[in-house]
Design a protein around this motif. Structure first.
Motif, PDB file in Angstrom:
ATOM      1  N   MET A   1     -20.006  32.962 -70.297  1.00 38.84           N
ATOM      2  CA  MET A   1     -18.799  32.603 -71.013  1.00 38.84           C
ATOM      3  C   MET A   1     -17.920  33.842 -71.179  1.00 38.84           C
ATOM      4  SD  MET A   1     -18.607  30.553 -74.531  1.00 38.84           S
ATOM      5  CE  MET A   1     -17.363  30.899 -75.696  1.00 38.84           C
ATOM      6  N   ARG A   2     -16.688  33.716 -70.818  1.00 36.57           N
ATOM      7  CA  ARG A   2     -15.748  34.830 -70.874  1.00 36.57           C
ATOM      8  C   ARG A   2     -15.167  34.934 -72.286  1.00 36.57           C
ATOM      9  NH1 ARG A   2     -11.003  35.014 -66.467  1.00 36.57           N
ATOM     10  NH2 ARG A   2     -11.012  32.817 -66.941  1.00 36.57           N
ATOM     11  N   THR A   3     -15.077  36.164 -72.782  1.00 43.73           N
ATOM     12  CA  THR A   3     -14.490  36.382 -74.100  1.00 43.73           C
ATOM     13  C   THR A   3     -12.980  36.575 -73.970  1.00 43.73           C
ATOM     14  OG1 THR A   3     -14.665  38.784 -74.055  1.00 43.73           O
ATOM     15  CG2 THR A   3     -16.596  37.555 -74.872  1.00 43.73           C
ATOM     16  N   ALA A   4     -12.297  36.461 -75.096  1.00 41.77           N
ATOM     17  CA  ALA A   4     -10.851  36.680 -75.096  1.00 41.77           C
ATOM     18  C   ALA A   4     -10.527  38.098 -74.635  1.00 41.77           C
ATOM     19  CB  ALA A   4     -10.274  36.417 -76.483  1.00 41.77           C
ATOM     20  N   GLN A   5     -11.330  39.070 -75.040  1.00 40.47           N
ATOM     21  CA  GLN A   5     -11.089  40.458 -74.634  1.00 40.47           C
ATOM     22  C   GLN A   5     -11.263  40.624 -73.125  1.00 40.47           C
ATOM     23  OE1 GLN A   5      -9.957  43.085 -76.608  1.00 40.47           O
ATOM     24  NE2 GLN A   5      -9.639  43.972 -74.582  1.00 40.47           N
ATOM     25  N   GLN A   6     -12.277  39.995 -72.548  1.00 36.57           N
ATOM     26  CA  GLN A   6     -12.469  40.068 -71.101  1.00 36.57           C
ATOM     27  C   GLN A   6     -11.293  39.428 -70.361  1.00 36.57           C
ATOM     28  OE1 GLN A   6     -16.226  38.060 -71.119  1.00 36.57           O
ATOM     29  NE2 GLN A   6     -17.366  39.928 -70.627  1.00 36.57           N
ATOM     30  N   PHE A   7     -10.836  38.288 -70.866  1.00 43.02           N
ATOM     31  CA  PHE A   7      -9.689  37.627 -70.248  1.00 43.02           C
ATOM     32  C   PHE A   7      -8.460  38.516 -70.324  1.00 43.02           C
ATOM     33  CE2 PHE A   7      -5.973  34.797 -70.464  1.00 43.02           C
ATOM     34  CZ  PHE A   7      -6.095  34.185 -69.223  1.00 43.02           C
ATOM     35  N   TYR A   8      -8.227  39.104 -71.487  1.00 38.57           N
ATOM     36  CA  TYR A   8      -7.093  40.013 -71.651  1.00 38.57           C
ATOM     37  C   TYR A   8      -7.208  41.188 -70.680  1.00 38.57           C
ATOM     38  CZ  TYR A   8      -3.817  43.320 -73.572  1.00 38.57           C
ATOM     39  OH  TYR A   8      -2.798  44.224 -73.698  1.00 38.57           O
ATOM     40  N   ASP A   9      -8.378  41.783 -70.602  1.00 42.15           N
ATOM     41  CA  ASP A   9      -8.583  42.916 -69.698  1.00 42.15           C
ATOM     42  C   ASP A   9      -8.308  42.536 -68.244  1.00 42.15           C
ATOM     43  OD1 ASP A   9      -9.308  44.470 -71.883  1.00 42.15           O
ATOM     44  OD2 ASP A   9     -11.465  44.318 -71.494  1.00 42.15           O
ATOM     45  N   ALA A  38      -1.425  33.739 -77.312  1.00 44.25           N
ATOM     46  CA  ALA A  38      -1.805  32.958 -78.497  1.00 44.25           C
ATOM     47  C   ALA A  38      -1.833  31.463 -78.178  1.00 44.25           C
ATOM     48  CB  ALA A  38      -0.842  33.240 -79.644  1.00 44.25           C
ATOM     49  N   GLU A  39      -0.829  31.002 -77.445  1.00 44.72           N
ATOM     50  CA  GLU A  39      -0.773  29.580 -77.091  1.00 44.72           C
ATOM     51  C   GLU A  39      -1.962  29.197 -76.205  1.00 44.72           C
ATOM     52  OE1 GLU A  39       2.290  26.556 -74.836  1.00 44.72           O
ATOM     53  OE2 GLU A  39       3.114  28.298 -75.890  1.00 44.72           O
ATOM     54  N   LEU A  40      -2.264  30.034 -75.232  1.00 42.62           N
ATOM     55  CA  LEU A  40      -3.380  29.743 -74.339  1.00 42.62           C
ATOM     56  C   LEU A  40      -4.703  29.765 -75.096  1.00 42.62           C
ATOM     57  CD1 LEU A  40      -4.257  29.261 -71.349  1.00 42.62           C
ATOM     58  CD2 LEU A  40      -4.690  31.706 -71.267  1.00 42.62           C
ATOM     59  N   LEU A  41      -4.905  30.778 -75.920  1.00 47.55           N
ATOM     60  CA  LEU A  41      -6.181  30.920 -76.628  1.00 47.55           C
ATOM     61  C   LEU A  41      -6.372  29.849 -77.696  1.00 47.55           C
ATOM     62  CD1 LEU A  41      -6.338  34.791 -76.909  1.00 47.55           C
ATOM     63  CD2 LEU A  41      -7.588  33.312 -75.338  1.00 47.55           C
ATOM     64  N   ALA A  42      -5.303  29.188 -78.104  1.00 49.47           N
ATOM     65  CA  ALA A  42      -5.412  28.114 -79.093  1.00 49.47           C
ATOM     66  C   ALA A  42      -6.000  26.837 -78.480  1.00 49.47           C
ATOM     67  CB  ALA A  42      -4.046  27.816 -79.699  1.00 49.47           C
ATOM     68  N   GLU A  43      -5.979  26.750 -77.164  1.00 47.05           N
ATOM     69  CA  GLU A  43      -6.523  25.574 -76.484  1.00 47.05           C
ATOM     70  C   GLU A  43      -8.037  25.714 -76.351  1.00 47.05           C
ATOM     71  OE1 GLU A  43      -4.596  25.015 -72.707  1.00 47.05           O
ATOM     72  OE2 GLU A  43      -2.631  25.466 -73.557  1.00 47.05           O
ATOM     73  N   PRO A  50     -10.960  27.430 -64.566  1.00 46.03           N
ATOM     74  CA  PRO A  50     -10.805  28.347 -63.428  1.00 46.03           C
ATOM     75  C   PRO A  50      -9.369  28.812 -63.194  1.00 46.03           C
ATOM     76  CG  PRO A  50     -11.573  26.169 -62.696  1.00 46.03           C
ATOM     77  CD  PRO A  50     -11.506  26.138 -64.179  1.00 46.03           C
ATOM     78  N   ARG A  51      -8.396  28.086 -63.709  1.00 43.12           N
ATOM     79  CA  ARG A  51      -6.994  28.478 -63.514  1.00 43.12           C
ATOM     80  C   ARG A  51      -6.362  29.007 -64.800  1.00 43.12           C
ATOM     81  NH1 ARG A  51      -5.686  27.194 -58.637  1.00 43.12           N
ATOM     82  NH2 ARG A  51      -3.584  26.481 -58.391  1.00 43.12           N
ATOM     83  N   ALA A  52      -7.152  29.596 -65.651  1.00 44.41           N
ATOM     84  CA  ALA A  52      -6.647  30.115 -66.927  1.00 44.41           C
ATOM     85  C   ALA A  52      -5.575  31.183 -66.702  1.00 44.41           C
ATOM     86  CB  ALA A  52      -7.782  30.676 -67.769  1.00 44.41           C
ATOM     87  N   LEU A  56      -1.652  31.061 -67.954  1.00 41.36           N
ATOM     88  CA  LEU A  56      -1.014  32.114 -68.750  1.00 41.36           C
ATOM     89  C   LEU A  56       0.323  32.514 -68.128  1.00 41.36           C
ATOM     90  CD1 LEU A  56      -1.030  34.301 -70.996  1.00 41.36           C
ATOM     91  CD2 LEU A  56      -2.171  35.772 -69.323  1.00 41.36           C
ATOM     92  N   LEU A  57       0.343  32.741 -66.837  1.00 47.09           N
ATOM     93  CA  LEU A  57       1.577  33.147 -66.166  1.00 47.09           C
ATOM     94  C   LEU A  57       2.617  32.024 -66.201  1.00 47.09           C
ATOM     95  CD1 LEU A  57       0.036  35.104 -63.159  1.00 47.09           C
ATOM     96  CD2 LEU A  57       0.805  35.991 -65.362  1.00 47.09           C
ATOM     97  N   ALA A  58       2.167  30.786 -66.117  1.00 43.58           N
ATOM     98  CA  ALA A  58       3.095  29.648 -66.231  1.00 43.58           C
ATOM     99  C   ALA A  58       3.703  29.586 -67.628  1.00 43.58           C
ATOM    100  CB  ALA A  58       2.376  28.350 -65.903  1.00 43.58           C
ATOM    101  N   LEU A  59       2.901  29.844 -68.653  1.00 42.41           N
ATOM    102  CA  LEU A  59       3.425  29.860 -70.023  1.00 42.41           C
ATOM    103  C   LEU A  59       4.494  30.933 -70.179  1.00 42.41           C
ATOM    104  CD1 LEU A  59       0.157  29.383 -72.112  1.00 42.41           C
ATOM    105  CD2 LEU A  59       2.071  27.777 -71.930  1.00 42.41           C
TER     106      LEU A  59
END
Length: 73
Positions: A1-9, A38-43, A50-52, A56-59
């Motif tokens: 499971m990927r963490t928010a910090q890993q996704f940000y990195d 914030a919007e993405l992480l609220a979901e 796989p397309r997170a 993010l870029l679409a947002l």
């Protein structure tokens, strides 16, 4: 499971470059980037999709488009 910090990195450099291309000032770009994350992480489960990164870029793009002034004519 990927963490928010890993996704940000994993996404921060690309997302920042896109935000800077879409906004006039670094402050506006930073604000847009924070809102998109914030919007993405609220979901629920968004980071596991796989397309997170694409989402993010679409947002970021949607937020920039919404902020553009309408052209007359």
């Amino acid at each position: 499971m990927r963490t928010a910090q890993q996704f940000y990195d994993d996404t921060a450099a690309t997302a920042w470059r896109l935000a800077r291309c879409l906004h006039r000032s670094p402050a506006d770009a930073e604000d847009a980037l924070a809102r998109a994350y914030a919007e993405l992480l609220a979901e629920p489960g968004a980071l596991e999709h796989p397309r997170a990164r694409t989402h993010l870029l679409a947002l970021l793009t949607e937020h920039a488009r919404a902020a553009l002034p309408l052209r007359a004519g």
